[in-house]
Design a protein around this motif. Structure first.
Motif, PDB file in Angstrom:
ATOM      1  N   LEU A   1      -3.205 -27.192 -16.653  1.00 22.94           N
ATOM      2  CA  LEU A   1      -2.681 -28.564 -16.640  1.00 22.94           C
ATOM      3  C   LEU A   1      -1.378 -28.650 -15.876  1.00 22.94           C
ATOM      4  N   PHE A   2      -0.540 -27.661 -16.012  1.00 23.43           N
ATOM      5  CA  PHE A   2       0.736 -27.665 -15.289  1.00 23.43           C
ATOM      6  C   PHE A   2       0.499 -27.606 -13.781  1.00 23.43           C
ATOM      7  N   ILE A   3      -0.437 -26.758 -13.353  1.00 24.85           N
ATOM      8  CA  ILE A   3      -0.712 -26.634 -11.921  1.00 24.85           C
ATOM      9  C   ILE A   3      -1.281 -27.937 -11.369  1.00 24.85           C
ATOM     10  N   SER A   4      -2.156 -28.598 -12.160  1.00 26.25           N
ATOM     11  CA  SER A   4      -2.724 -29.866 -11.685  1.00 26.25           C
ATOM     12  C   SER A   4      -1.646 -30.936 -11.564  1.00 26.25           C
ATOM     13  N   ALA A   5      -0.766 -31.024 -12.563  1.00 25.51           N
ATOM     14  CA  ALA A   5       0.319 -32.005 -12.486  1.00 25.51           C
ATOM     15  C   ALA A   5       1.260 -31.688 -11.334  1.00 25.51           C
ATOM     16  N   LEU A   6       1.535 -30.407 -11.133  1.00 27.02           N
ATOM     17  CA  LEU A   6       2.402 -30.003 -10.024  1.00 27.02           C
ATOM     18  C   LEU A   6       1.750 -30.332  -8.683  1.00 27.02           C
ATOM     19  N   PHE A   7       0.436 -30.119  -8.584  1.00 26.82           N
ATOM     20  CA  PHE A   7      -0.272 -30.426  -7.350  1.00 26.82           C
ATOM     21  C   PHE A   7      -0.233 -31.932  -7.059  1.00 26.82           C
ATOM     22  N   GLY A   8      -0.438 -32.765  -8.097  1.00 26.39           N
ATOM     23  CA  GLY A   8      -0.394 -34.209  -7.901  1.00 26.39           C
ATOM     24  C   GLY A   8       0.960 -34.674  -7.411  1.00 26.39           C
TER      25      GLY A   8
END
Length: 416
Positions: free
Chosen positions: A19-26
């Protein structure tokens, strides 16, 4: 920490990372898109600046090639909203105007180039679409995270299962029958190495316990017998005619005999595991027995003994252990007070033994429960309170003391 908690932490870690990586990617996608768009306009203005400079050098009229870029020879010719902002921020290059207009400004030696880029802001126009895309992507990542969580849970369960088994083996084993020969069921990995190390440590502990039990049996037999013979001899000796000096010496021997007997009982209680067995004991009968057994210490003294204990008061301790504790505390109070009152109180989960003696000095109070600690007038070995402290620790009893010029008080607070 239980193995199930460790499993949950492993799963939470992987899901959190996803989830952290997805939020960071967004967030990075938005920032990257805005940054690229701004750099694009800066490059366009740089290119137009070269064109305008070449035109001016050739004596031609400055005419930018792109229709959304205009040339202003002087600052006062710029739109009002741009001039006002430049007064406060002379180095600013981006401006927002009315009706969602947006500008990029570049200062050149011969004036200013101003690009009205409202129609060229691709990122802002597709921002809603990008947001939807990122939300869809985030949903996909969330589904992937759930799949990852399930996979991690299965893997963690397989990885932690040997640890669960090891915990179960040790947790269910009674102290008198420590587990052995269990490490062979574990594979040769970190948990297997830990199981072998634990098995070796438990084997050493088992040998220590066996030696302690053998020592306890030997001490019980070898010391109790001569102590009993000495006690019988002292009883017979007191029945014979004695001079005052001989009676004094026999009394001192009897006191030493009593101390040895009491210390032996405490040491054996500390060595025996069964002392810790759950039991409820009525307090008042034990207190009365202890007072009678210690009565010789206050013979001839102007001392009053007060007992404030309900007849039905019970505490979670074996009678022998309670007797050992009170023999030391009440015996000390009877020994070290010359006159006054000794009070034994019992309320709820607490027993307090207090006296109105001279109190304990501040220096002695600091080391009162250490082996060998005793006052200048004490004839004992200074081991009684140390052993009481150890016995209280073994039985999870809180032992405290307070003292002043008006007396001392020892408090036993029982669990429960």
């Amino acid at each position: 920490m239980k193995a199930t908690q460790l499993r949950n932490r492993i799963v939470a870690f992987f899901v959190g990372i996803a989830l952290f990586i997805s939020a960071l990617f967004g967030a990075a996608s938005f920032l990257f898109a805005y940054s690229i768009e701004d750099r694009f306009f800066i490059y366009l203005l740089d290119d137009e600046a070269q064109t305008v400079a070449a035109q001016l050098e050739s004596g031609l009229e400055a005419r930018p090639r792109l229709d959304f870029i205009r040339y202003y020879p002087e600052k006062h010719e710029l739109p009002t909203i741009i001039r006002e902002v430049l007064e406060d921020e002379p180095n600013r290059i981006e401006f927002s105007g009315e009706n969602d207009t947006h500008y990029h400004l570049k200062q050149i030696p011969a004036g200013y180039l101003l690009a009205e880029v409202s129609e060229q802001l691709v990122v802002r126009k597709i921002k809603g679409g990008m947001l939807k895309f990122i939300l869809v992507l985030f949903g996909g990542v969330l589904v992937l995270a759930l799949i990852l969580a399930f996979t991690s849970l299965v893997m963690a369960k397989r990885l932690i299962k040997p640890l669960d088994t090891l915990v179960k083996i040790v947790e269910d084993a009674p102290v008198e029958r420590l587990p052995q020969n269990f490490s062979g069921q574990f594979v040769n990995d970190e948990i297997g190495a830990f199981a072998r190390t634990l098995e070796h440590a438990l084997s050493r502990i088992r040998r220590f316990i066996s030696r302690e039990q053998a020592f306890t049996r030997d001490v019980s037999h070898e010391l109790r017998t001569p102590v009993a013979i000495t006690q019988s001899s002292l009883t017979l000796l007191r029945q014979t005619p004695l001079t005052d000096k001989q009676a004094e010496l026999v009394g001192r021997i009897a006191d030493a005999q009593h101390q040895i007997t009491q210390s032996l009982e405490v040491l054996l209680a500390l060595a025996r595991e069964e002392t810790l067995a759950d039991a409820n004991t009525r307090v008042l009968p034990v207190v009365e027995q202890v007072i009678l057994s210690q009565a010789e210490k206050i013979a001839g003294k102007d001392i009053e003994v007060e007992v404030d204990i309900a007849a039905k008061l019970e505490l979670p301790i074996a009678p022998s252990a309670l007797r050992l504790l009170l023999n030391n505390l009440i015996g000390n109070a009877f020994t070290h007070i010359r006159s006054g009152v000794v009070t034994i109180e019992g309320h709820a989960q607490t027993i307090m033994v207090s006296d109105t003696g001279e109190g304990i000095t501040a220096d002695l109070l600091k080391t009162l429960f250490e082996p060998g600690a005793k006052g200048p007038d004490s004839e004992g070995m200074g081991m009684g309170l140390s052993m009481v402290k150890r016995l209280c620790e073994k039985l999870d009893i809180e032992l405290s003391v307070s003292s002043s010029d008006s007396g001392s008080a020892f408090c036993l607070k029982f669990p429960g």
